[in-house]
Design a protein around this motif. Structure first.
Motif, PDB file in Angstrom:
ATOM      1  N   ALA A   1       0.837  -1.204   0.000  1.00 22.43           N
ATOM      2  CA  ALA A   1       0.000   0.000   0.000  1.00 22.43           C
ATOM      3  C   ALA A   1       0.877   1.261   0.000  1.00 22.43           C
ATOM      4  N   LYS A   2       2.012   1.188   0.696  1.00 26.43           N
ATOM      5  CA  LYS A   2       2.924   2.346   0.712  1.00 26.43           C
ATOM      6  C   LYS A   2       3.482   2.634  -0.692  1.00 26.43           C
ATOM      7  N   LEU A   3       3.510   1.554  -1.523  1.00 22.20           N
ATOM      8  CA  LEU A   3       4.001   1.732  -2.892  1.00 22.20           C
ATOM      9  C   LEU A   3       2.867   2.046  -3.866  1.00 22.20           C
ATOM     10  N   GLY A   4       1.653   2.198  -3.343  1.00 22.45           N
ATOM     11  CA  GLY A   4       0.550   2.627  -4.210  1.00 22.45           C
ATOM     12  C   GLY A   4      -0.540   1.593  -4.441  1.00 22.45           C
ATOM     13  N   ALA A   5      -0.367   0.371  -3.921  1.00 23.92           N
ATOM     14  CA  ALA A   5      -1.444  -0.614  -4.060  1.00 23.92           C
ATOM     15  C   ALA A   5      -2.608  -0.215  -3.151  1.00 23.92           C
ATOM     16  N   ALA A   6      -3.791  -0.736  -3.454  1.00 23.68           N
ATOM     17  CA  ALA A   6      -4.949  -0.424  -2.610  1.00 23.68           C
ATOM     18  C   ALA A   6      -4.767  -1.079  -1.250  1.00 23.68           C
ATOM     19  N   PRO A   7      -5.180  -0.379  -0.169  1.00 19.13           N
ATOM     20  CA  PRO A   7      -5.093  -1.007   1.155  1.00 19.13           C
ATOM     21  C   PRO A   7      -6.033  -2.213   1.234  1.00 19.13           C
ATOM     22  N   VAL A   8      -5.603  -3.231   1.943  1.00 20.63           N
ATOM     23  CA  VAL A   8      -6.400  -4.460   2.050  1.00 20.63           C
ATOM     24  C   VAL A   8      -7.015  -4.533   3.451  1.00 20.63           C
ATOM     25  N   PRO A   9      -8.328  -4.711   3.548  1.00 19.24           N
ATOM     26  CA  PRO A   9      -8.935  -4.879   4.880  1.00 19.24           C
ATOM     27  C   PRO A   9      -8.204  -5.988   5.645  1.00 19.24           C
ATOM     28  N   ILE A  10      -7.979  -5.764   6.904  1.00 27.05           N
ATOM     29  CA  ILE A  10      -7.047  -6.630   7.635  1.00 27.05           C
ATOM     30  C   ILE A  10      -7.480  -8.093   7.668  1.00 27.05           C
ATOM     31  N   THR A  11      -8.788  -8.356   7.745  1.00 28.18           N
ATOM     32  CA  THR A  11      -9.224  -9.749   7.807  1.00 28.18           C
ATOM     33  C   THR A  11      -9.174 -10.420   6.432  1.00 28.18           C
ATOM     34  N   PHE A  12      -8.955  -9.648   5.374  1.00 28.10           N
ATOM     35  CA  PHE A  12      -8.839 -10.221   4.027  1.00 28.10           C
ATOM     36  C   PHE A  12      -7.395 -10.461   3.625  1.00 28.10           C
ATOM     37  N   SER A  13      -6.465 -10.004   4.453  1.00 26.77           N
ATOM     38  CA  SER A  13      -5.049 -10.159   4.118  1.00 26.77           C
ATOM     39  C   SER A  13      -4.588 -11.575   4.470  1.00 26.77           C
ATOM     40  N   TYR A  14      -4.014 -12.264   3.502  1.00 20.46           N
ATOM     41  CA  TYR A  14      -3.533 -13.631   3.763  1.00 20.46           C
ATOM     42  C   TYR A  14      -2.446 -13.629   4.839  1.00 20.46           C
ATOM     43  N   LYS A  15      -1.679 -12.540   4.881  1.00 22.01           N
ATOM     44  CA  LYS A  15      -0.614 -12.458   5.883  1.00 22.01           C
ATOM     45  C   LYS A  15      -1.198 -12.430   7.304  1.00 22.01           C
ATOM     46  N   THR A  16      -2.282 -11.704   7.462  1.00 16.68           N
ATOM     47  CA  THR A  16      -2.954 -11.674   8.773  1.00 16.68           C
ATOM     48  C   THR A  16      -3.366 -13.082   9.180  1.00 16.68           C
ATOM     49  N   LEU A  17      -3.981 -13.803   8.236  1.00 21.30           N
ATOM     50  CA  LEU A  17      -4.462 -15.159   8.548  1.00 21.30           C
ATOM     51  C   LEU A  17      -3.290 -16.081   8.866  1.00 21.30           C
ATOM     52  N   GLU A  18      -2.239 -15.975   8.062  1.00 19.25           N
ATOM     53  CA  GLU A  18      -1.064 -16.829   8.250  1.00 19.25           C
ATOM     54  C   GLU A  18      -0.430 -16.578   9.636  1.00 19.25           C
ATOM     55  N   GLU A  19      -0.213 -15.310   9.958  1.00 18.36           N
ATOM     56  CA  GLU A  19       0.499 -14.988  11.198  1.00 18.36           C
ATOM     57  C   GLU A  19      -0.316 -15.311  12.443  1.00 18.36           C
ATOM     58  N   SER A  20      -1.633 -15.302  12.290  1.00 18.29           N
ATOM     59  CA  SER A  20      -2.475 -15.562  13.466  1.00 18.29           C
ATOM     60  C   SER A  20      -2.933 -17.018  13.501  1.00 18.29           C
ATOM     61  N   LYS A  21      -2.404 -17.846  12.597  1.00 14.82           N
ATOM     62  CA  LYS A  21      -2.879 -19.229  12.454  1.00 14.82           C
ATOM     63  C   LYS A  21      -4.394 -19.250  12.263  1.00 14.82           C
ATOM     64  N   SER A  22      -4.871 -18.356  11.446  1.00 17.25           N
ATOM     65  CA  SER A  22      -6.303 -18.219  11.102  1.00 17.25           C
ATOM     66  C   SER A  22      -7.172 -17.849  12.304  1.00 17.25           C
ATOM     67  N   LEU A  23      -6.541 -17.286  13.352  1.00 18.23           N
ATOM     68  CA  LEU A  23      -7.306 -16.887  14.536  1.00 18.23           C
ATOM     69  C   LEU A  23      -7.089 -15.410  14.868  1.00 18.23           C
ATOM     70  N   TYR A  24      -7.024 -14.574  13.828  1.00 19.32           N
ATOM     71  CA  TYR A  24      -6.905 -13.134  14.083  1.00 19.32           C
ATOM     72  C   TYR A  24      -8.151 -12.649  14.814  1.00 19.32           C
ATOM     73  N   ASN A  25      -9.315 -13.097  14.299  1.00 21.19           N
ATOM     74  CA  ASN A  25     -10.564 -12.792  15.004  1.00 21.19           C
ATOM     75  C   ASN A  25     -11.352 -14.094  15.154  1.00 21.19           C
ATOM     76  N   THR A  26     -12.545 -13.992  15.719  1.00 20.46           N
ATOM     77  CA  THR A  26     -13.315 -15.203  16.018  1.00 20.46           C
ATOM     78  C   THR A  26     -13.726 -15.922  14.734  1.00 20.46           C
ATOM     79  N   PRO A  27     -13.316 -17.148  14.561  1.00 25.41           N
ATOM     80  CA  PRO A  27     -13.715 -17.878  13.358  1.00 25.41           C
ATOM     81  C   PRO A  27     -15.075 -18.535  13.563  1.00 25.41           C
ATOM     82  N   SER A  28     -15.574 -19.168  12.526  1.00 22.86           N
ATOM     83  CA  SER A  28     -16.821 -19.905  12.645  1.00 22.86           C
ATOM     84  C   SER A  28     -16.509 -21.235  13.324  1.00 22.86           C
ATOM     85  N   VAL A  29     -16.526 -21.195  14.638  1.00 25.16           N
ATOM     86  CA  VAL A  29     -16.079 -22.325  15.460  1.00 25.16           C
ATOM     87  C   VAL A  29     -16.843 -23.607  15.104  1.00 25.16           C
ATOM     88  N   ILE A  30     -18.151 -23.493  15.002  1.00 27.68           N
ATOM     89  CA  ILE A  30     -18.953 -24.696  14.771  1.00 27.68           C
ATOM     90  C   ILE A  30     -18.717 -25.277  13.372  1.00 27.68           C
TER      91      ILE A  30
END
Ligand code: PMP
Length: 402
Positions: A252-281
């Motif tokens: 984004a600093k280089l001009g790409a569109a900002p990515v909503p944090i829960t849509f960023s694959y890096k967020t999911l990877e770093e949090s082991k898919s637990l950045y926020n509450t997942p669909s537990v059931i």
């Protein structure tokens, strides 16, 4: 469960009864915790084991190499229409900081309503030009239907696209790529630039884990909503090659569109898919389905089963077509194993067909509103016996009509 009907619906779809029975217990008391699965913390030790187990069940059964991460998210297939574009444009920006958006291309293979929607979302988001690598409507019998997978020489890929997109199985239209690479209706992997990490993304929403995925390791992204073959809605499985998990904020600093944090694959990877509450059931129930799949013999078992089921229904359609009762919508060689789409010929015949089926305890057979006709969805939980029951009904229907 004797009052259950056979659900041939396209999604959400039938799930195996033993899984539902086990899940009913888990709803009251998950894994001996005394807390139900819909109530337990996603950070609890027991749930952490469950999500880790799900990851490893998918990795083992599909043979996902360690070059690829398996991520879990919400937002469904539709969420990934957007996420794929945003993450891959961010990756492209980091690789080529100086290329202007109007010079960036994203290649879309359009073979049905879902890939068409995905291409529309890419266009809507902007940040690059959408190139339709092929549009199968141009090769259809009537010039306007999604009824085929075009020949390999019809595909025109860009020289250095940020993304190449295809939908493996078109749920609405009943069109699917062949998984036999020697077939003319397979995906043309050989046309991709050799020796490079192709930015190839595939929507496997309605065919995930019905059979092995050809050239899985050559994909940048494969994703699927759980709600057809492997679980309830609310869980999206994303298999991502690690070079596509990028620092979207640096992009984004280089001009790409900002990515909503829960849509960023890096967020999911770093949090082991637990950045926020997942669909537990959904995660819990999908793990139960995959445990059962493993017990049955994994994808080899399901490949055989699904080939047999589809073969049986398409065989009867051929018979019914010769007798003027049914009409197949999809060209030979492009037919989906998972969603069999056809017409019932004659005044009110389709209505009679659907009502007769419902009377015998078979539901969910009405085609998608955009194409009409009948659609039989033969996802993993549909058994040989279920299929035979429908086949017998189709046989009787043919006899009655002629
Ligand atoms: N892609 C395909 C092939 C689908 O079948 C569907 C849903 N039927 C979607 C994407 C959209 O999925 P969702 O409803 O999970 O957003």
């Amino acid at each position: 469960s004797h009052d259950r009907v056979i659900n041939f619906g396209a999604g959400p779809s039938a799930l195996p009864v033993p899984v539902l029975e086990e899940a009913a217990k888990g709803l009251l008391n998950f894994s001996g915790t005394g807390i139900g699965i819909a109530e337990i913390s996603h950070r609890s030790k027991e749930f952490t084991e469950c999500i880790n187990n799900l990851e490893s069940l998918i990795r083992t059964q599909l043979g996902v190499p360690h070059t690829h991460s398996i991520l879990f998210s919400q937002g469904g297939g539709s969420g990934q229409f957007s996420a794929v574009v945003m993450n891959m444009l961010a990756r492209y920006r980091l690789l080529h900081p100086d290329v202007k958006p109007e010079k960036i291309t994203m290649d879309y293979v359009v073979t049905g309503s879902w890939s068409k929607k995905a291409a529309e979302e890419a266009r809507r988001l902007g940040g690059g030009q959408v190139n339709i690598a092929v549009n199968s409507r141009e090769f259809s019998k009537d010039g306007k239907s999604f009824d085929n997978i075009p020949a390999h020489d019809a595909f025109k890929f860009s020289r250095d696209p940020a993304l190449i997109y295809y939908c493996e199985n078109e749920t609405v239209d009943g069109v699917e790529f062949s998984h036999e690479l020697s077939e003319p209706t397979s995906f043309p992997f050989h046309l991709l630039k050799q020796g490079s990490l192709a930015p190839l993304a595939a929507d496997y929403s309605s065919s995930f884990m019905c059979r092995p995925i050809p050239r899985l390791a050559d994909h940048a992204i494969i994703y699927a909503g759980a709600q057809k073959n492997i679980g309830p809605a609310g869980l999206t499985v994303i298999i991502v090659r690690q070079d596509c998990i990028v620092d979207v904020d640096a992009a984004a600093k280089l001009g790409a569109a900002p990515v909503p944090i829960t849509f960023s694959y890096k967020t999911l990877e770093e949090s082991k898919s637990l950045y926020n509450t997942p669909s537990v059931i959904s995660i819990y129930m999908t793990a139960l389905v995959l445990e059962l799949m493993k017990e049955k013999g994994g994808l080899a078992y399901y490949e055989d089963l699904n080939r047999r089921k589809a073969g049986r229904i398409y065989g009867l359609l051929k018979d019914g077509e010769e007798k003027g009762v049914f009409k197949r919508k999809v060209k030979a060689g492009s037919e989906s194993w998972m969603n069999v789409v056809f017409e019932v010929l004659g005044d009110d015949a389709e209505k009679r067909f659907l009502e007769g089926a419902e009377h015998l305890g078979m539901k969910g057979l009405k085609g998608h509103r955009s194409v009409g006709g009948v659609r039989v969805s033969l996802y993993n939980a549909i058994t040989d016996e279920d299929t035979e029951k429908l086949a017998q009904y189709m046989r009787d229907f043919i006899t009655q009509e002629v």
